[in-house]
Design a protein around this motif. Sequence first.
Motif: not given
Lengths: 64, 199
Positions: B2-20
């Motif tokens: 699920d990607i949302e583009f808005s101008g220069e913003k890209i939203s990656l909602k609900n991404k499980v963040l890794s330690k990296l």
Amino acid sequence: MESMFDKKQNLEERLKFVRFYSQWVKSVPNEVWSRQQADFIDSLFENARNFSLDAKKYLKTIKR
Amino acid sequence: MDIEFSGEKISLKNKVLSKLDLFVIDFVNILEKYTDYVVVSGYVSILFGRSRGTEDIDILIKKIDMETFIKLNRELIGKQYWFLNADNPGELYDMLQDGLAVRIAVMETVIPNIELKFVKSDLDKISLKEHMVVKTGKDGINISPLELQIPFKLYLGSDKDIEDAVYLYDIFLKYLDKVKLKEYMSILKVKGAGYGIDV
């Protein structure tokens, strides 16, 4: 002399997997692909604690 | 995905963040208090799901003066980071001024590390100026424009870089500005047709 390892074919096979994987990532919700990715990357992260080179040797290695 | 583009913003909602991811977010949250930055190269494809690790995260920053660098250096050290190349901030600053990278890791570790450089080339400056912001929850990470990132990876040319380029192209195919992509491919004199990057 025939090469023991076909670099071109190897890259093509790897790219085939990259394309397969990108299609899978696109087909599932973020929670699904990112959970698997986080598990994989976190295990590498943990393993990095066992990295045997000190900073001096590491910097020397990457300069090569 | 699920990607949302808005101008220069890209939203990656609900991404499980890794330690990296958390390492990068923590670092850039400190860095952005002192200067403009943009993340380039391998981590960009990892942020969007590429299944590989990396030992370094390449970050370009706008040039800062010595005094500002010393403040950045102090805050990083206070927050349990260390500079791999040298202890003396003056020496580290000279390295940056000479176009070299300085490497920063969490205390008592060597990898992963941040490879920090001042912007130098015109393309570096474009990356910084026209960066995109990837939002993962409340946090944002500035990344190089994808239309520049893909040709740049082809330009670097190792198998790993080509795989990164193909991955980003496949993921963002319907969102990419093909005119810009073609322009940057022409500037960097790279061709992608052989890998399915056909513009």
